[in-house]
Design a protein around this motif. Structure first.
Motif, PDB file in Angstrom:
ATOM      1  N   MET A   1     -21.202-109.872  37.091  1.00 32.42           N
ATOM      2  CA  MET A   1     -22.141-109.206  36.212  1.00 32.42           C
ATOM      3  C   MET A   1     -23.457-109.975  36.201  1.00 32.42           C
ATOM      4  O   MET A   1     -23.476-111.196  36.149  1.00 32.42           O
ATOM      5  N   MET A   2     -24.582-109.231  36.267  1.00 33.17           N
ATOM      6  CA  MET A   2     -25.891-109.855  36.216  1.00 33.17           C
ATOM      7  C   MET A   2     -26.053-110.613  34.901  1.00 33.17           C
ATOM      8  O   MET A   2     -25.643-110.142  33.837  1.00 33.17           O
ATOM      9  N   ASP A   3     -26.657-111.782  34.984  1.00 35.52           N
ATOM     10  CA  ASP A   3     -26.849-112.588  33.787  1.00 35.52           C
ATOM     11  C   ASP A   3     -27.747-111.835  32.812  1.00 35.52           C
ATOM     12  O   ASP A   3     -28.809-111.340  33.177  1.00 35.52           O
ATOM     13  N   ASN A   4     -27.295-111.765  31.561  1.00 37.66           N
ATOM     14  CA  ASN A   4     -27.993-110.998  30.539  1.00 37.66           C
ATOM     15  C   ASN A   4     -28.633-111.964  29.542  1.00 37.66           C
ATOM     16  O   ASN A   4     -27.920-112.594  28.754  1.00 37.66           O
ATOM     17  N   PRO A   5     -29.960-112.084  29.526  1.00 39.36           N
ATOM     18  CA  PRO A   5     -30.608-113.079  28.659  1.00 39.36           C
ATOM     19  C   PRO A   5     -30.401-112.804  27.174  1.00 39.36           C
ATOM     20  O   PRO A   5     -30.372-113.741  26.364  1.00 39.36           O
ATOM     21  N   HIS A   6     -30.245-111.549  26.799  1.00 44.70           N
ATOM     22  CA  HIS A   6     -30.066-111.209  25.389  1.00 44.70           C
ATOM     23  C   HIS A   6     -28.651-111.570  24.911  1.00 44.70           C
ATOM     24  O   HIS A   6     -28.470-112.032  23.782  1.00 44.70           O
ATOM     25  N   ARG A   7     -27.672-111.374  25.798  1.00 44.28           N
ATOM     26  CA  ARG A   7     -26.313-111.822  25.474  1.00 44.28           C
ATOM     27  C   ARG A   7     -26.289-113.345  25.346  1.00 44.28           C
ATOM     28  O   ARG A   7     -25.641-113.892  24.437  1.00 44.28           O
ATOM     29  N   ASN A   8     -26.989-114.012  26.220  1.00 45.95           N
ATOM     30  CA  ASN A   8     -27.037-115.474  26.168  1.00 45.95           C
ATOM     31  C   ASN A   8     -27.692-115.971  24.878  1.00 45.95           C
ATOM     32  O   ASN A   8     -27.325-117.019  24.336  1.00 45.95           O
ATOM     33  N   LYS A   9     -28.657-115.218  24.384  1.00 49.20           N
ATOM     34  CA  LYS A   9     -29.317-115.595  23.134  1.00 49.20           C
ATOM     35  C   LYS A   9     -28.338-115.509  21.957  1.00 49.20           C
ATOM     36  O   LYS A   9     -28.325-116.379  21.080  1.00 49.20           O
ATOM     37  N   ILE A  10     -27.510-114.454  21.941  1.00 49.61           N
ATOM     38  CA  ILE A  10     -26.483-114.338  20.890  1.00 49.61           C
ATOM     39  C   ILE A  10     -25.510-115.508  20.985  1.00 49.61           C
ATOM     40  O   ILE A  10     -25.124-116.103  19.974  1.00 49.61           O
ATOM     41  N   LEU A  11     -25.130-115.834  22.200  1.00 50.87           N
ATOM     42  CA  LEU A  11     -24.203-116.935  22.446  1.00 50.87           C
ATOM     43  C   LEU A  11     -24.751-118.238  21.872  1.00 50.87           C
ATOM     44  O   LEU A  11     -24.037-118.982  21.177  1.00 50.87           O
ATOM     45  N   ALA A  81     -29.347-106.382  24.505  1.00 50.54           N
ATOM     46  CA  ALA A  81     -28.377-106.720  25.555  1.00 50.54           C
ATOM     47  C   ALA A  81     -27.749-105.467  26.152  1.00 50.54           C
ATOM     48  O   ALA A  81     -27.570-105.362  27.375  1.00 50.54           O
ATOM     49  N   LEU A  82     -27.409-104.501  25.314  1.00 46.71           N
ATOM     50  CA  LEU A  82     -26.820-103.257  25.801  1.00 46.71           C
ATOM     51  C   LEU A  82     -27.842-102.457  26.608  1.00 46.71           C
ATOM     52  O   LEU A  82     -27.518-101.867  27.645  1.00 46.71           O
ATOM     53  N   GLU A  83     -29.084-102.441  26.129  1.00 43.67           N
ATOM     54  CA  GLU A  83     -30.136-101.744  26.869  1.00 43.67           C
ATOM     55  C   GLU A  83     -30.388-102.414  28.219  1.00 43.67           C
ATOM     56  O   GLU A  83     -30.649-101.740  29.227  1.00 43.67           O
ATOM     57  N   TYR A  84     -30.308-103.724  28.239  1.00 44.64           N
ATOM     58  CA  TYR A  84     -30.496-104.471  29.482  1.00 44.64           C
ATOM     59  C   TYR A  84     -29.450-104.066  30.521  1.00 44.64           C
ATOM     60  O   TYR A  84     -29.777-103.852  31.701  1.00 44.64           O
ATOM     61  N   GLU A  85     -28.194-103.944  30.087  1.00 43.36           N
ATOM     62  CA  GLU A  85     -27.121-103.534  31.010  1.00 43.36           C
ATOM     63  C   GLU A  85     -27.371-102.131  31.543  1.00 43.36           C
ATOM     64  O   GLU A  85     -27.173-101.856  32.728  1.00 43.36           O
ATOM     65  N   LEU A  86     -27.813-101.236  30.650  1.00 38.67           N
ATOM     66  CA  LEU A  86     -28.048 -99.850  31.055  1.00 38.67           C
ATOM     67  C   LEU A  86     -29.234 -99.752  32.017  1.00 38.67           C
ATOM     68  O   LEU A  86     -29.258 -98.914  32.917  1.00 38.67           O
ATOM     69  N   THR A  87     -30.206-100.644  31.836  1.00 39.94           N
ATOM     70  CA  THR A  87     -31.406-100.627  32.685  1.00 39.94           C
ATOM     71  C   THR A  87     -31.144-101.237  34.054  1.00 39.94           C
ATOM     72  O   THR A  87     -31.466-100.645  35.091  1.00 39.94           O
ATOM     73  N   TRP A  88     -30.510-102.428  34.066  1.00 42.13           N
ATOM     74  CA  TRP A  88     -30.369-103.164  35.319  1.00 42.13           C
ATOM     75  C   TRP A  88     -29.046-102.905  36.028  1.00 42.13           C
ATOM     76  O   TRP A  88     -28.960-103.063  37.246  1.00 42.13           O
ATOM     77  N   ARG A  89     -28.035-102.520  35.286  1.00 41.40           N
ATOM     78  CA  ARG A  89     -26.745-102.206  35.896  1.00 41.40           C
ATOM     79  C   ARG A  89     -26.583-100.695  36.050  1.00 41.40           C
ATOM     80  O   ARG A  89     -25.679-100.221  36.700  1.00 41.40           O
ATOM     81  N   ASN A  90     -27.474 -99.953  35.377  1.00 38.89           N
ATOM     82  CA  ASN A  90     -27.447 -98.488  35.388  1.00 38.89           C
ATOM     83  C   ASN A  90     -26.126 -97.938  34.870  1.00 38.89           C
ATOM     84  O   ASN A  90     -25.637 -96.915  35.331  1.00 38.89           O
ATOM     85  N   ALA A  91     -25.530 -98.649  33.903  1.00 39.20           N
ATOM     86  CA  ALA A  91     -24.260 -98.211  33.332  1.00 39.20           C
ATOM     87  C   ALA A  91     -23.990 -98.979  32.047  1.00 39.20           C
ATOM     88  O   ALA A  91     -24.433-100.117  31.890  1.00 39.20           O
ATOM     89  N   PRO A  92     -23.240 -98.385  31.109  1.00 39.79           N
ATOM     90  CA  PRO A  92     -22.829 -99.123  29.919  1.00 39.79           C
ATOM     91  C   PRO A  92     -21.909-100.273  30.305  1.00 39.79           C
ATOM     92  O   PRO A  92     -21.184-100.206  31.300  1.00 39.79           O
ATOM     93  N   ALA A  93     -21.945-101.339  29.529  1.00 39.12           N
ATOM     94  CA  ALA A  93     -21.097-102.499  29.822  1.00 39.12           C
ATOM     95  C   ALA A  93     -20.614-103.134  28.521  1.00 39.12           C
ATOM     96  O   ALA A  93     -21.257-103.028  27.476  1.00 39.12           O
ATOM     97  N   ASP A  94     -19.489-103.816  28.612  1.00 41.71           N
ATOM     98  CA  ASP A  94     -18.829-104.433  27.465  1.00 41.71           C
ATOM     99  C   ASP A  94     -19.439-105.811  27.181  1.00 41.71           C
ATOM    100  O   ASP A  94     -18.905-106.835  27.594  1.00 41.71           O
TER     101      ASP A  94
END
Length: 259
Positions: A1-11, A81-94
């Motif tokens: 999975m592409m690294d998600n900066p917004h998920r990392n911020k929550i972490l 983070a969810l929007e980032y996945e939809l934009t760069w992965r072109n799909a919803p992600a967990d």
């Protein structure tokens, strides 16, 4: 999975708060507070609204005023983070399921593991096929997930629909159940923020027990109860009550911190 900066911020925020509080409690409180905020913005049923509002105040009250500010910030980061996945992965992600594992909460509390997103995507693609036959004579698909966890299976199905040029926001309705209230919050949050019409149930699928229902904003705003009834979908929505709910639901007790 592409690294998600917004998920990392929550972490990073959870780990920062974890210097004072239990990381397990912070994560659980984060998904609880976020789910209640989202639910009470759309679901105005008085019998549940007031109860959830009190629950929110009780939970946020465990933190100092300075600490409380982090929770709405993490919610905003989750949206990003969810929007980032939809934009760069072109799909919803967990996103929340991966956070749960990155925080190593699955190891500390007796092994609760969520199915990896790529496995969910593969299973959903096999189930959905090309979608043409499923949607040939009906306006939408009803999907039942009896043990939803963080919602990765549903998100995988939404991805499969998207890849075949179907709209999961209008051609899919979901009924998802889990015995673990934390999972209910996680699934509800992600389905809500991805715009998926869904009822997420806190209940025991095997024992046919139910303790609460969480309706995503899209489900409420676009009248999915009516749409399902007019299409012949079976809807069973008993009044929410604590009467049948055990003091400690079976799966929740597995994750109590050892004395």
């Amino acid at each position: 999975m592409m690294d998600n900066p917004h998920r990392n911020k929550i972490l990073k925020t959870i780990r920062r708060l974890g210097e004072v509080h239990s990381v397990w409690n912070i994560f659980t409180d984060f998904v609880e507070l976020s789910a209640i905020s989202l639910a009470n913005s759309a679901d105005r049923r008085p019998e549940v609204w007031e109860k959830r509002e009190k629950q929110y105040l009780d939970t946020i009250g465990k933190y100092s005023p300075d600490e409380q500010k982090f929770f709405p910030e993490m919610f905003a980061d989750l949206v990003e983070a969810l929007e980032y996945e939809l934009t760069w992965r072109n799909a919803p992600a967990d996103v929340l399921g991966t956070l749960f594992h990155e925080l190593e909460l699955h190891n500390k509390y007796k092994g609760q593991f969520f199915t990896p997103q790529n496995v969910c995507d593969m299973m959903a693609e096999i189930t959905f096929g090309d979608g043409a036959e499923l949607l040939e004579d009906r306006p939408f698909i009803s999907l039942c997930e009896p043990c939803c966890g963080s919602g990765a299976m549903v998100l995988g199905f939404a991805r499969a629909m998207l890849e075949k040029n179907f709209n999961y926001c209008s051609q899919l309705v979901v009924e998802a159940t889990d015995i673990d209230l934390k999972c209910v919050y996680m699934c509800y949050l992600q389905l809500s923020l991805y715009g998926i019409p869904a009822v997420v149930i806190h209940g025991n699928t095997l024992a046919l027990e139910e303790w609460s229902r969480w309706y995503t904003p899209v489900y409420i705003m676009y009248g999915w109860d009516h749409r399902r009834k007019t299409s012949g979908d079976v809807i069973q929505a008993p009044a929410e009550t604590d009467a049948k709910q055990p003091a400690e639901p079976e799966q929740l007790s597995l994750f109590k911190e050892d004395n």
